[in-house]
Design a protein around this motif. Structure first.
Motif, short mmCIF file in Angstrom:
data_model
loop_
_atom_site.label_atom_id
_atom_site.label_comp_id
_atom_site.label_asym_id
_atom_site.label_seq_id
_atom_site.Cartn_x
_atom_site.Cartn_y
_atom_site.Cartn_z
N GLU A 60 -1.21 -2.33 5.53
CA GLU A 60 -1.41 -2.00 4.12
C GLU A 60 -1.21 -3.21 3.23
O GLU A 60 -1.94 -3.41 2.26
CB GLU A 60 -0.49 -0.84 3.71
CG GLU A 60 -0.85 0.49 4.33
CD GLU A 60 -0.40 0.64 5.78
OE1 GLU A 60 0.42 -0.17 6.28
OE2 GLU A 60 -0.89 1.58 6.44
N SER A 64 -4.47 -4.80 1.17
CA SER A 64 -4.45 -4.80 -0.29
C SER A 64 -4.57 -6.21 -0.87
O SER A 64 -4.74 -6.36 -2.07
CB SER A 64 -3.19 -4.12 -0.81
OG SER A 64 -2.04 -4.85 -0.46
N TRP A 101 -9.42 0.45 0.16
CA TRP A 101 -8.91 -0.91 0.30
C TRP A 101 -9.79 -1.93 -0.41
O TRP A 101 -9.29 -2.93 -0.93
CB TRP A 101 -8.71 -1.25 1.77
CG TRP A 101 -7.67 -0.38 2.38
CD1 TRP A 101 -7.83 0.55 3.36
CD2 TRP A 101 -6.28 -0.32 2.01
NE1 TRP A 101 -6.64 1.18 3.62
CE2 TRP A 101 -5.67 0.67 2.81
CE3 TRP A 101 -5.51 -0.99 1.07
CZ2 TRP A 101 -4.32 0.98 2.70
CZ3 TRP A 101 -4.16 -0.68 0.97
CH2 TRP A 101 -3.58 0.30 1.77
N CYS A 104 -8.67 -1.68 -3.92
CA CYS A 104 -7.34 -2.27 -4.04
C CYS A 104 -7.42 -3.81 -4.08
O CYS A 104 -6.76 -4.45 -4.88
CB CYS A 104 -6.48 -1.79 -2.87
SG CYS A 104 -4.74 -2.15 -3.05
N ASN A 108 -6.38 -6.32 -7.04
CA ASN A 108 -5.48 -7.43 -6.73
C ASN A 108 -6.06 -8.74 -7.28
O ASN A 108 -5.36 -9.53 -7.92
CB ASN A 108 -5.25 -7.50 -5.23
CG ASN A 108 -4.40 -8.67 -4.80
OD1 ASN A 108 -4.92 -9.59 -4.14
ND2 ASN A 108 -3.12 -8.66 -5.12
#
Length: 127
Positions: A60, A64, A101, A104, A108
């Motif tokens: 994870e 991410s 993802w 994400c 990010n």
């Protein structure tokens, strides 16, 4: 130099210089044509930068991160005496394209871009 040659050089270097060290936990190539990156017990040592190992703790965490996920999308592992990087790569590879993802990683990247533009207080203008 071709990617296979670069990987061979990296594998040789890891085997000769890093593997015998007690801090050595594994190595992977962020880009098959780039220099390898070496995982230590508290840092990921790259050519000139350092990255905390906690970022490689779980799939994870890697999924991410727009900076790390691509490195584990396919098997670019050079050495993995503990098996952790291989397990990580299998999980990341399996879920890399999942919408969750991808979103994400985009978030990010945007956070990092916004933080970088806020910290640019040089006052210079760019043309």
């Amino acid at each position: 130099m071709k990617a296979g040659q670069a990987r061979g050089i990296a594998e040789d270097w890891v085997r000769e210089h890093a593997s015998p060290e007690e801090w050595f936990l594994g190595a992977y190539s962020a880009d098959p044509s780039s220099s390898c990156q070496i995982t230590t017990n508290c840092r990921l040592v790259q050519t000139r930068s350092r990255l905390s190992q906690h970022l490689l703790k779980t799939a994870e965490e890697v999924l991410s991160s727009y900076r790390l996920a691509g490195s584990f999308r396919t098997n670019a592992i050079i050495a993995d005496p503990t098996g952790h990087l291989q397990r990580l790569q299998l999980d990341v590879g399996k879920h890399f394209a999942d919408k969750r993802w991808v979103r994400c990683r985009c978030q990010n990247a945007m956070r990092r871009i916004k933080a970088g533009t806020r910290s640019d207080s040089s006052g210079s203008t760019h043309s």
